[in-house]
Design a protein around this motif. Sequence first.
Motif, mmCIF file in Angstrom:
data_model
loop_
_atom_site.group_PDB
_atom_site.id
_atom_site.type_symbol
_atom_site.label_atom_id
_atom_site.label_comp_id
_atom_site.label_asym_id
_atom_site.label_seq_id
_atom_site.Cartn_x
_atom_site.Cartn_y
_atom_site.Cartn_z
ATOM 1 N N GLN A 40 0.820 -1.206 0.000
ATOM 2 C CA GLN A 40 0.000 0.000 0.000
ATOM 3 C C GLN A 40 0.860 1.265 0.000
ATOM 4 O OE1 GLN A 40 -3.330 -0.452 -0.404
ATOM 5 N NE2 GLN A 40 -2.715 -2.598 -0.444
ATOM 6 N N SER A 41 2.178 1.097 0.132
ATOM 7 C CA SER A 41 3.079 2.245 0.214
ATOM 8 C C SER A 41 4.386 1.935 -0.513
ATOM 9 C CB SER A 41 3.361 2.555 1.685
ATOM 10 O OG SER A 41 4.515 3.339 1.835
ATOM 11 N N ASP A 42 4.755 2.797 -1.453
ATOM 12 C CA ASP A 42 6.031 2.621 -2.149
ATOM 13 C C ASP A 42 7.198 2.680 -1.172
ATOM 14 O OD1 ASP A 42 4.748 2.399 -4.590
ATOM 15 O OD2 ASP A 42 5.060 4.501 -5.141
ATOM 16 N N GLU A 43 7.094 3.562 -0.180
ATOM 17 C CA GLU A 43 8.160 3.709 0.809
ATOM 18 C C GLU A 43 8.338 2.428 1.623
ATOM 19 O OE1 GLU A 43 9.089 6.333 4.791
ATOM 20 O OE2 GLU A 43 7.798 7.207 3.264
ATOM 21 N N LEU A 44 7.225 1.835 2.077
ATOM 22 C CA LEU A 44 7.314 0.587 2.840
ATOM 23 C C LEU A 44 7.795 -0.570 1.975
ATOM 24 C CD1 LEU A 44 4.123 0.756 5.092
ATOM 25 C CD2 LEU A 44 6.509 1.070 5.775
ATOM 26 N N THR A 45 7.363 -0.605 0.720
ATOM 27 C CA THR A 45 7.815 -1.657 -0.192
ATOM 28 C C THR A 45 9.319 -1.565 -0.393
ATOM 29 O OG1 THR A 45 5.681 -1.730 -1.316
ATOM 30 C CG2 THR A 45 7.560 -2.640 -2.513
#
Length: 83
Positions: A40-45
């Motif tokens: 749900q988040s590019d940063e978390l991915t």
Amino acid sequence: MPQITLYTRNRCPLCEKAKAELLELKKEWDFELKEIDIEQSDELTELYGLMIPVVHLDGEEVAYGMINKFDISNRLQEKKADL
């Protein structure tokens, strides 16, 4: 009450196993379990993409990959002792 955050993604067998381990621990320990899908988040991915599942205890990373409920239980015990 301690908060455990489980960072997961869909179709992740290790994530399902980690969630099952944490649900087992919930029978012994009183903590809030929050699950976050990293997709749900590019940063978390980018942060956790190769490490998932990742477990945080009150914002501190305590485990990733193969999650061992005994390690998490020990961390909860340490947290309780610090209170």
